[in-house]
Write an enzyme that holds these catalytic residues in place. Structure first.
Site, PDB file in Angstrom:
ATOM      1  N   LEU A  33       9.147 -17.420   1.267  1.00 15.41           N
ATOM      2  CA  LEU A  33       9.572 -17.132   2.640  1.00 15.41           C
ATOM      3  C   LEU A  33      10.234 -15.762   2.764  1.00 15.41           C
ATOM      4  CD1 LEU A  33      11.003 -20.612   3.735  1.00 15.41           C
ATOM      5  CD2 LEU A  33       8.638 -19.778   3.784  1.00 15.41           C
ATOM      6  N   GLY A  36       9.827 -13.069   8.404  1.00 13.57           N
ATOM      7  CA  GLY A  36       8.811 -13.553   9.351  1.00 13.57           C
ATOM      8  C   GLY A  36       8.868 -15.067   9.474  1.00 13.57           C
ATOM      9  N   HIS A  37       8.871 -15.740   8.322  1.00 12.79           N
ATOM     10  CA  HIS A  37       8.977 -17.207   8.338  1.00 12.79           C
ATOM     11  C   HIS A  37      10.308 -17.634   8.972  1.00 12.79           C
ATOM     12  CE1 HIS A  37       6.422 -16.508   4.618  1.00 12.79           C
ATOM     13  NE2 HIS A  37       5.656 -17.341   5.280  1.00 12.79           N
ATOM     14  N   GLY A 147       2.825 -17.759  13.390  1.00 14.42           N
ATOM     15  CA  GLY A 147       3.074 -16.329  13.580  1.00 14.42           C
ATOM     16  C   GLY A 147       1.860 -15.619  14.154  1.00 14.42           C
ATOM     17  N   SER A 185       4.719  -9.968   4.666  1.00 16.39           N
ATOM     18  CA  SER A 185       3.758 -10.924   4.117  1.00 16.39           C
ATOM     19  C   SER A 185       4.207 -11.315   2.725  1.00 16.39           C
ATOM     20  CB  SER A 185       2.369 -10.279   4.031  1.00 16.39           C
ATOM     21  OG  SER A 185       1.532 -11.033   3.174  1.00 16.39           O
ATOM     22  N   SER A 186       3.987 -12.571   2.381  1.00 20.78           N
ATOM     23  CA  SER A 186       4.315 -13.012   1.020  1.00 20.78           C
ATOM     24  C   SER A 186       3.529 -12.209  -0.004  1.00 20.78           C
ATOM     25  CB  SER A 186       3.985 -14.497   0.862  1.00 20.78           C
ATOM     26  OG  SER A 186       4.625 -15.238   1.876  1.00 20.78           O
TER      27      SER A 186
HETATM   28  P1  AMP Z   1       2.162 -18.426   5.326  1.00 24.56           P
HETATM   29  O1  AMP Z   1       3.308 -18.916   4.520  1.00 24.56           O
HETATM   30  O2  AMP Z   1       1.661 -17.072   4.951  1.00 24.56           O
HETATM   31  O3  AMP Z   1       1.039 -19.455   5.440  1.00 24.56           O
HETATM   32  O4  AMP Z   1       2.717 -18.253   6.799  1.00 24.56           O
HETATM   33  C1  AMP Z   1       3.358 -19.309   7.459  1.00 24.56           C
HETATM   34  C2  AMP Z   1       3.557 -18.934   8.901  1.00 24.56           C
HETATM   35  O5  AMP Z   1       4.385 -17.782   8.977  1.00 24.56           O
HETATM   36  C3  AMP Z   1       2.235 -18.576   9.622  1.00 24.56           C
HETATM   37  O6  AMP Z   1       2.263 -19.122  10.921  1.00 24.56           O
HETATM   38  C4  AMP Z   1       2.285 -17.089   9.649  1.00 24.56           C
HETATM   39  O7  AMP Z   1       1.559 -16.518  10.724  1.00 24.56           O
HETATM   40  C5  AMP Z   1       3.766 -16.824   9.806  1.00 24.56           C
HETATM   41  N1  AMP Z   1       4.085 -15.462   9.371  1.00 24.56           N
HETATM   42  C6  AMP Z   1       3.748 -14.875   8.199  1.00 24.56           C
HETATM   43  N2  AMP Z   1       4.160 -13.600   8.174  1.00 24.56           N
HETATM   44  C7  AMP Z   1       4.763 -13.370   9.359  1.00 24.56           C
HETATM   45  C8  AMP Z   1       5.396 -12.230   9.954  1.00 24.56           C
HETATM   46  N3  AMP Z   1       5.480 -11.046   9.327  1.00 24.56           N
HETATM   47  N4  AMP Z   1       5.914 -12.363  11.195  1.00 24.56           N
HETATM   48  C9  AMP Z   1       5.831 -13.542  11.856  1.00 24.56           C
HETATM   49  N5  AMP Z   1       5.254 -14.649  11.358  1.00 24.56           N
HETATM   50  C10 AMP Z   1       4.721 -14.570  10.126  1.00 24.56           C
END
Ligand code: AMP
Length: 282
Positions: A33, A36-37, A147, A185-186
């Site tokens: 996380l 963004g998360h 996101g 981004s992760s």
């Molecule tokens: P993930 O863990 O990459 O599957 O992302 C989980 C949620 O976090 C998804 O809805 C993504 O779109 C959101 N997310 C990831 N990166 C960002 C960011 N930089 N800003 C806002 N939301 C994000």
């Protein structure tokens, strides 16, 4: 904050909360996380009475040649962030719980999940919609937070919710960026310092697109062309796609629209990055 790997216990907890008159918000994530998360969890906590964060690196949304095995896993730090952001429960199921050996069902959205990301990553969105459907069934949320960073993903999930009558309100939250503009981004942690610099050209191309949309008569097609040219000329970037398309259908837009979304996917070194910006035309 309760941390729980058993889906039945999660369902029980949300039903108890609902019986107490609480609204339920869910934030699906794959962990590792970042801010963004956190922004999604904070949005959920501000709008819902009971917030479930799910942390699950979903194997079915990775192709065999993708980064499933090396995907970052930082559970302890993740739990701290969830706690601080206002989560009530964190759901951390095992892969064998979510996909027992005899599971046979897939949720698949046609058309919109076959374009762009779906074309570059065949099967990816089937993995996403299948796990999100399962998470919705387990957490029975009123609202689910996604996101804008994954622009197509939130559209695919909205389509699934409409098609299958999930009755979940999908909330799309703005992209959170690093101070220099790189979308968080992760996967950014895979970037070397040089690659990290190169990656900034993705956001720069989006800003160029916005300038062209608001300050010139350039057509959406022309703007997309200029983004592609800029990115193809940047050493170290391997462009996957750069398009300017309708924000609901992802179809090409013609001149005269008042807004559209610029979507970019590109590899920087071996790391695949995506970013986007909703363009306002003058
Ligand atoms: P993930 O863990 O990459 O599957 O992302 C989980 C949620 O976090 C998804 O809805 C993504 O779109 C959101 N997310 C990831 N990166 C960002 C960011 N930089 N800003 C806002 N939301 C994000």
């Amino acid at each position: 904050m309760h941390v729980e790997a058993d889906p039945e216990v999660i369902t029980q907890a949300v039903r108890e909360a609902r019986a107490g008159g609480k609204s339920i918000g869910v934030v699906p994530t794959m962990g590792a996380l970042h801010a963004g998360h956190v922004s999604l969890v904070e949005a959920a906590a501000s709008e819902c009475d009971f917030v479930v964060v799910t942390i699950f690196v979903n194997p079915t949304q990775f192709a065999p040649d993708e980064d499933l095995a090396k995907y970052p896993r930082t559970l302890e730090a993740d739990l701290e962030l969830c706690r601080a952001a206002g989560a009530d429960v964190v759901f951390t199921p095992a892969a064998t719980t979510m996909y027992p050996p005899n599971s046979q069902s897939v949720v698949s959205v046609s058309r919109i999940s076959r374009m762009l990301e779906g074309e570059s990553r065949p099967g990816h969105f089937d993995g996403v919609t299948t796990i999100v459907a399962k998470l919705f069934n387990i957490t029975e949320p009123d609202r689910a937070y996604f996101g804008q960073k994954d622009f197509q993903q939130q559209l695919v999930v909205r389509q699934m919710v409409r098609d299958l009558n999930f009755g979940v309100n999908i909330v799309t939250c703005p992209i959170i960026r690093e101070a220099d503009g790189l979308a968080m981004s992760s996967r950014n942690r895979y970037l070397s310092p040089d690659e990290r610099q190169t990656a900034l050209q993705i956001k720069q191309s989006l800003l160029l697109a916005q300038r062209m949309a608001s300050e010139t008569q350039a057509s959406p097609a022309k703007i997309a062309d200029v983004m592609r040219q800029k990115l193809r000329q940047t050493p170290g970037i391997n462009l996957n796609y750069a398009v300017v398309v309708d924000t609901d259908t992802l179809n090409p837009v013609t001149e005269g629209v008042d807004h559209a979304v610029a979507l970019i996917a590109a590899r920087v070194g071996s790391t695949r990055l995506i970013d986007n910006l909703v363009l306002q035309f003058r």
